[in-house]
Design an enzyme around this catalytic site. Structure first.
Site, PDB file in Angstrom:
ATOM      1  N   LYS A 108       0.851  -1.189   0.000  1.00  0.00           N
ATOM      2  CA  LYS A 108       0.000   0.000   0.000  1.00  0.00           C
ATOM      3  C   LYS A 108       0.880   1.229   0.000  1.00  0.00           C
ATOM      4  O   LYS A 108       1.988   1.196   0.538  1.00  0.00           O
ATOM      5  CB  LYS A 108      -0.880   0.031   1.263  1.00  0.00           C
ATOM      6  CG  LYS A 108      -2.088   0.921   1.139  1.00  0.00           C
ATOM      7  CD  LYS A 108      -3.181   0.245   0.339  1.00  0.00           C
ATOM      8  CE  LYS A 108      -4.466   0.984   0.357  1.00  0.00           C
ATOM      9  NZ  LYS A 108      -5.573   0.085   0.006  1.00  0.00           N
TER      10      LYS A 108
HETATM   11  N1  GLU Z   1      -7.199   0.400  -3.164  1.00  0.00           N
HETATM   12  C1  GLU Z   1      -8.006  -0.743  -3.426  1.00  0.00           C
HETATM   13  C2  GLU Z   1      -8.064  -1.637  -2.197  1.00  0.00           C
HETATM   14  O1  GLU Z   1      -7.902  -1.186  -1.096  1.00  0.00           O
HETATM   15  C3  GLU Z   1      -7.589  -1.479  -4.691  1.00  0.00           C
HETATM   16  C4  GLU Z   1      -6.223  -2.068  -4.697  1.00  0.00           C
HETATM   17  C5  GLU Z   1      -5.788  -2.622  -6.035  1.00  0.00           C
HETATM   18  O2  GLU Z   1      -6.580  -2.668  -6.947  1.00  0.00           O
HETATM   19  O3  GLU Z   1      -4.606  -2.999  -6.127  1.00  0.00           O
HETATM   20  O4  GLU Z   1      -8.367  -2.787  -2.277  1.00  0.00           O
END
Ligand code: GLU
Length: 477
Positions: A108
């Site tokens: 993240k």
């Molecule tokens: N930000 C989104 C999540 O928390 C998508 C992450 C992604 O598609 O890699 O799942």
């Protein structure tokens, strides 16, 4: 209830949930610890010359687990971004991907910024500079680390990021797979913007296929007519509320936003409310329902289903005793803190956990990544072939009907629906629906099959951690 003195941090909260599950699993303490910890967190501070002076920004990219690569997870732009939050979210990505069998590790990123304070061209400079810093360290890379949108980011930012990567890697034929959530014209996939909200809808549809589960949530019957309160009408909350009300007949009676809430027992027209928010910046002054200045009152309202779809920690030790819903569907990441979670459990509230409910985004990101690596749109080769085959069958049935003296043929609607071959959007939806159903069943088997597993969250963690552990074991770790 014995309330703890201090609410755990987000990262601690995720670990507490993890530990509850591993206490029931047969894993060595060493392996448990290896899975739980965040492998690395990179912090970067960079300067951008803006408005006549140098502005310094702080950003993070955390990698939780590399049992599978690339690692995956969004990039968040918000002033609340900090290391603890990014690490908690990276950990959730690991468990989420494992639960829905998307072959990625968890990561993240975040940038401490209020995007509303900057003009578009300034945001572009800032995003490109952040992307440059991450690309340099392979923290953006199609085979190692693939970001995506999250709070405060969307297609626009992803387009800048992919372009930045391309400029730095001019000969990488797979460059477009370095990030997902891109606009269609920059290598995106149909259905990605709505994917997380769609996943929330599919998770609820699946839940309502099991009357025993519905009963545990103090409800009965179908989704049709159920009253829902949604907290946050951002990308996830908006799409979930829209689909559930327009397609499943649920009634959105409350929407909680930054500047208060709208409450209307007759049901809120979501599309209209969204336009009102875009035009005025908030929900105040909306023509339907009642505006409640203190949004928390609506969060605490009686309703069949409560969908927190905004920030982490929305339901916490301070408000948990006032939450009346018996069924909570976590569309956001970490909306219920671990202390609130245990209080709700004691009261028999059923919670569909974040790592399941909001996994639609990363699932469709996976499809996008595969599309980018295969360099071809899904359905392009077979769509017309399928249509021709289906048309053959329809013609033959009609010929036989006529020969046997039928006065009517097949209806035109049936024919056109049946004949139509699947395009990219249909395939994405079908893949997402299948993913959400299969993942629910894997949690459910444990929830119903093991008397020592009282809730869906624990079941979800057991499934995920089991898969991550198997990954580590087979690698020889
Ligand atoms: N930000 C989104 C999540 O928390 C998508 C992450 C992604 O598609 O890699 O799942």
């Amino acid at each position: 209830m014995n309330a703890p003195h201090r609410e755990p941090t987000f990262r601690e909260s995720v670990d507490i949930m993890f530990n509850r599950a591993t206490a029931l699993m047969d894993l060595s303490p060493g392996l448990q610890n290896k899975i739980r910890v965040c492998n690395s967190t990179y912090t970067v501070r960079f300067g951008v010359r803006l408005r006549g002076s140098i502005q310094t920004f702080t950003g993070y990219r955390s990698v939780h687990s590399e049992h599978m690569e690339p690692v995956k997870g969004g990039i968040r732009f918000a002033t609340s971004v900090n290391q603890d939050e990014v690490e908690a979210l990276a950990a959730l990505m690991t468990y989420k991907c494992a639960l829905v069998e998307v072959p990625f590790g968890g990561s993240k990123g975040g940038l401490c910024i209020d995007p509303r304070e900057w003009e578009e061209h300034e945001m572009e400079l800032i995003t490109r500079r952040f992307a440059f810093e991450l690309c340099k360290r392979d923290l953006i890379n199609p085979s190692q680390n693939v970001p995506a949108p999250d709070m405060g980011t969307g297609e626009r930012e992803m387009a800048w990021i992919v372009d930045q990567y391309r400029r730095m890697n001019t000969t990488d034929i797979n460059a477009s797979a370095c990030v997902t959530g891109k606009p269609l014209n920059a290598g995106g996939i149909q259905g990605r913007v709505e994917a997380t909200g769609r996943g929330v809808q599919y998770s609820l549809q699946e839940f309502f296929r099991y009357p025993e589960d519905v009963k545990r949530a103090g409800l009965s019957g179908k989704l049709d007519g159920k009253t829902i309160v949604v907290q946050g009408l951002g990308n996830v909350g908006y799409h979930a509320a829209k689909f559930l009300s327009e397609e499943d007949g649920a009634k959105i009676v409350g929407v909680v936003e930054r500047d208060g809430a709208i409450f209307d027992p007759k049901g809120i027209p979501i599309e209209m409310l969204r336009s009102h928010i875009t035009e005025t910046g908030g929900v105040k002054g909306f023509s339907h329902g009642t505006w409640v200045e203190n949004g928390a009152e609506v969060l605490e309202q009686e309703c069949d289903i409560l969908i927190p779809a905004a920030m982490e920690g929305a339901i916490n030790i301070n408000n948990v005793d006032r939450i009346k819903a018996r069924f909570i569907v976590e569309a956001a990441n970490g909306p219920v803190t671990s202390s609130a979670d245990s209080a709700l459990r004691e009261r028999g509230v059923v919670i569909m956990p974040d790592l399941y409910v909001n996994a639609g985004g990363v699932t469709v990101s996976y499809f996008e990544w595969v599309k980018n690596l295969s360099h071809i749109r899904f359905g392009r080769m077979q769509r017309r072939q399928e249509e021709a085959q289906n048309a053959l069958l329809v013609d033959e049935i009609e010929r036989l009907m006529k020969a046997s003296g039928a006065t009517e043929g097949l209806s035109d609607k049936f024919k056109s629906d049946y004949v139509r071959g699947a395009g990219e959007l249909e395939l994405v939806r079908s893949g997402l629906d299948d993913t959400m159903r299969t993942a629910y069943q894997s949690m459910r088997d444990i929830w119903h099959g093991r008397p020592d597993v009282p809730d869906l969250r624990m079941a979800a963690y057991i499934v995920s951690i089991g898969r991550v552990a198997a990954g580590y074991k087979s690698k020889g770790l």
